[in-house]
Design a protein around this motif. Structure first.
Motif, PDB file in Angstrom:
ATOM      1  N   GLU A  29       0.859  -1.187   0.000  1.00  0.00           N
ATOM      2  CA  GLU A  29       0.000   0.000   0.000  1.00  0.00           C
ATOM      3  C   GLU A  29       0.892   1.231   0.000  1.00  0.00           C
ATOM      4  O   GLU A  29       1.843   1.323   0.770  1.00  0.00           O
ATOM      5  CB  GLU A  29      -0.886  -0.022   1.241  1.00  0.00           C
ATOM      6  N   ALA A  36       3.266   0.823  -4.560  1.00  0.00           N
ATOM      7  CA  ALA A  36       2.380  -0.207  -3.990  1.00  0.00           C
ATOM      8  C   ALA A  36       2.651  -1.551  -4.650  1.00  0.00           C
ATOM      9  O   ALA A  36       2.761  -2.583  -3.978  1.00  0.00           O
ATOM     10  CB  ALA A  36       0.918   0.203  -4.166  1.00  0.00           C
ATOM     11  N   ARG A  78      -3.600   0.065  -3.294  1.00  0.00           N
ATOM     12  CA  ARG A  78      -3.348  -1.197  -2.605  1.00  0.00           C
ATOM     13  C   ARG A  78      -3.146  -2.273  -3.667  1.00  0.00           C
ATOM     14  O   ARG A  78      -4.040  -2.547  -4.469  1.00  0.00           O
ATOM     15  CB  ARG A  78      -4.507  -1.580  -1.698  1.00  0.00           C
TER      16      ARG A  78
END
Length: 195
Positions: A29, A36, A78
């Motif tokens: 994340e 990410a 994410r």
């Protein structure tokens, strides 16, 4: 209207699993998309290397990236890198896999199943068909008719194991490493002509 008798039967039994599959997810994340993805890849690469060094063959399944939003805008990304490892359900092998995953930086789930060529499937299928035929013969006899030729068969096979979510063996109280018993079922619906 056709003159047929149709009977459905299901046979279920518990048996020892012969296959283990562990599905893993490495998460990353960050406010930046690439960062990410990079974080998820680094976590996955570390666990994949450990699994390979322990004699396993991980299979990469892909990556998904989703955005994290506040009310109006994207605030972060994410990434989830998904991979799995599948192997025979020997206690020593399960223990070796759990040792690798213990303390890993991935989420993982373990599930137990049977190989497609396991002979229990054929035995249970034969039992389900015989049970259906026995019931159809009772119905025919009670109705004063006889069964003719088999017209159709519908077949369904299933198994139920219960995947166990795990992050660390100690945290879940798992000290042993053995395959779980699973429920296997074979279902048939058979139709016979009435003569």
């Amino acid at each position: 209207m056709e003159n047929i008798i149709t009977v459905s039967k299901t046979v279920s039994d518990k048996t020892d699993a012969d296959t283990v599959e562990i599905k893993l997810t490495a998460l990353g994340e960050n406010k930046k998309y690439a960062a990410a993805v990079s974080t998820a890849d680094e976590k996955a690469d570390k666990v994949v290397a450990l699994l390979k060094n322990s004699g396993f063959t991980p299979e990469l399944r892909g990556i998904t990236v989703s955005d994290i939003r506040d009310d109006k805008r994207i605030v972060a990304f994410r990434a989830a890198r998904v991979f799995s490892v599948r192997f025979d359900a020997a206690a020593e092998t399960i223990g070796r896999a759990l040792d690798v995953l213990d303390g890993s930086d991935c989420e993982w789930h373990i599930s137990f199943s049977l190989k497609n060529d396991n002979p229990i499937y054929d035995r249970m299928l034969a039992c389900a068909v015989k049970s259906a035929k026995d019931s159809a013969e009772v119905i025919a006899s009670a109705s004063g008719v006889k069964l003719g030729r088999l017209r159709s068969v519908n077949y369904e096979s299933g198994e139920r194991g219960y995947p166990v979510a795990m992050f660390a063996r100690a945290a879940n109280g798992m000290n042993g490493a053995e395959a779980e018993r699973i429920t296997v079922s074979q279902s048939v619906t058979c139709s016979w002509e009435i003569v």
